[in-house]
Design a protein around this motif. Sequence first.
Motif, PDB file in Angstrom:
ATOM      1  N   LEU A  29      56.365 -62.572 -47.642  1.00  0.00           N
ATOM      2  CA  LEU A  29      56.622 -61.455 -47.797  1.00  0.00           C
ATOM      3  C   LEU A  29      56.360 -59.741 -46.313  1.00  0.00           C
ATOM      4  N   GLU A  30      54.920 -60.863 -45.618  1.00  0.00           N
ATOM      5  CA  GLU A  30      54.918 -59.956 -44.663  1.00  0.00           C
ATOM      6  C   GLU A  30      55.308 -59.559 -43.188  1.00  0.00           C
ATOM      7  N   TYR A  57      65.199 -50.061 -53.791  1.00  0.00           N
ATOM      8  CA  TYR A  57      64.143 -50.757 -53.937  1.00  0.00           C
ATOM      9  C   TYR A  57      63.779 -51.457 -55.261  1.00  0.00           C
ATOM     10  N   GLN A 105      68.868 -46.726 -48.988  1.00  0.00           N
ATOM     11  CA  GLN A 105      67.641 -47.446 -49.166  1.00  0.00           C
ATOM     12  C   GLN A 105      67.594 -48.049 -50.647  1.00  0.00           C
ATOM     13  N   ALA A 113      50.897 -58.710 -50.025  1.00  0.00           N
ATOM     14  CA  ALA A 113      52.431 -59.462 -48.767  1.00  0.00           C
ATOM     15  C   ALA A 113      51.534 -60.587 -48.256  1.00  0.00           C
ATOM     16  N   GLY A 132      61.769 -57.038 -44.022  1.00  0.00           N
ATOM     17  CA  GLY A 132      62.313 -56.502 -45.391  1.00  0.00           C
ATOM     18  C   GLY A 132      63.724 -57.272 -44.833  1.00  0.00           C
ATOM     19  N   ARG A 183      61.250 -53.455 -57.740  1.00  0.00           N
ATOM     20  CA  ARG A 183      59.352 -53.720 -58.207  1.00  0.00           C
ATOM     21  C   ARG A 183      58.962 -55.156 -58.836  1.00  0.00           C
ATOM     22  N   ASN A 213      54.912 -54.962 -58.429  1.00  0.00           N
ATOM     23  CA  ASN A 213      53.981 -55.078 -58.820  1.00  0.00           C
ATOM     24  C   ASN A 213      52.698 -56.064 -59.243  1.00  0.00           C
ATOM     25  N   ASN A 271      64.182 -52.859 -50.347  1.00  0.00           N
ATOM     26  CA  ASN A 271      62.337 -53.386 -49.694  1.00  0.00           C
ATOM     27  C   ASN A 271      62.485 -53.631 -51.495  1.00  0.00           C
ATOM     28  N   LEU A 272      61.397 -54.690 -51.269  1.00  0.00           N
ATOM     29  CA  LEU A 272      60.595 -55.815 -52.247  1.00  0.00           C
ATOM     30  C   LEU A 272      59.586 -54.764 -52.123  1.00  0.00           C
ATOM     31  N   ARG A 273      58.878 -54.338 -53.488  1.00  0.00           N
ATOM     32  CA  ARG A 273      57.479 -53.436 -53.888  1.00  0.00           C
ATOM     33  C   ARG A 273      56.982 -54.264 -55.336  1.00  0.00           C
TER      34      ARG A 273
END
Length: 311
Positions: A146-147, A72, A70, A101, A150, A74, A96, A92-94
């Motif tokens: 993005l929705e 991550y 995984q 999304a 991933g 941001r 800030n 995983n693109l999260r």
Amino acid sequence: MRGAARAAWGRAGQLWPRPPAPGPPPPPLLLLLLLPAVLLGGAGAQYSSDLCSWKGSGLTHETHRKEVEQVYLRCAAGAVEWMYPTGALIVNLRPNTFSPARHLTVCIKPFRDSSGANIYLEKTGELRLLVPDGDGRPGRVQCFGLEQGGLFVEATPQQDIGRRTTGFQYELIRRHRASDLHELSAPCRPCSDTEVLLAVCTSDFAVRGSIQEVTHEPERQDSAIHLRVSRLYRQKSRVFEPVPEGDGHWQGRVRTLLECGVRPGHGDFLFTGHMHFGEARLGCAPRFKDFQRMYRDAQERGLNPCEVGMD
């Protein structure tokens, strides 16, 4: 045991995705006889990362295993570089950001010599191939909401231990920037009046100028457009610099797809566009006299999104 097409548990209890609906099946995981390596994330794995980018290697000195790692990230932009890929990565693109999304679009651009893994869009176990192994065509960009899911990056079986690196840059774009998405999804299509008026107000650059020269680059499937600019409305990056003669003009270069067939022409145009992956990409570019008509029509109806000097 087969690859992403067979459900298998990674070291973090991560369920491997199911195969995509009709289409060629994903390739099998690395065979046990291939490179004895460990995917990053186990003890002793070699990697470096920050909130924007990740860089790692599938080589370690431990007993080989096939794992799902995984990752991550941001930031709104960055890169992933995976040397000697083995097993798989879930990126995983999260970001800030307060934007939901559904308001964000992700674009990825593979490195020129990217090889050793397939890049998929994954959601709830379903896979859609975005970039096949070895398809590092210059200028290739893939975008998705993005929705929609991933990124799932799966190493492909290799017959040798030669140096291979899978890598790509990524950017997140707010979906309300319609002119921005136009450059990526349909760069050769003429813009509507509404798109032009929005572009001059929201683009990273907007200038009045003429085409001095066009350089076609078939190896990149790109064209470089060299501009001489008489009026600089806006620019966020230093795309355009004053000409050496110091006569009040600017010069610079923007890019578009080779298939758009851009040629040098007479007269002034309005050139707009955005910065993508460090390059100025051409967006809406009507003849300036047509832009003047659009602007004045909208001004009479009170529909101008911003004020622009017409002199």
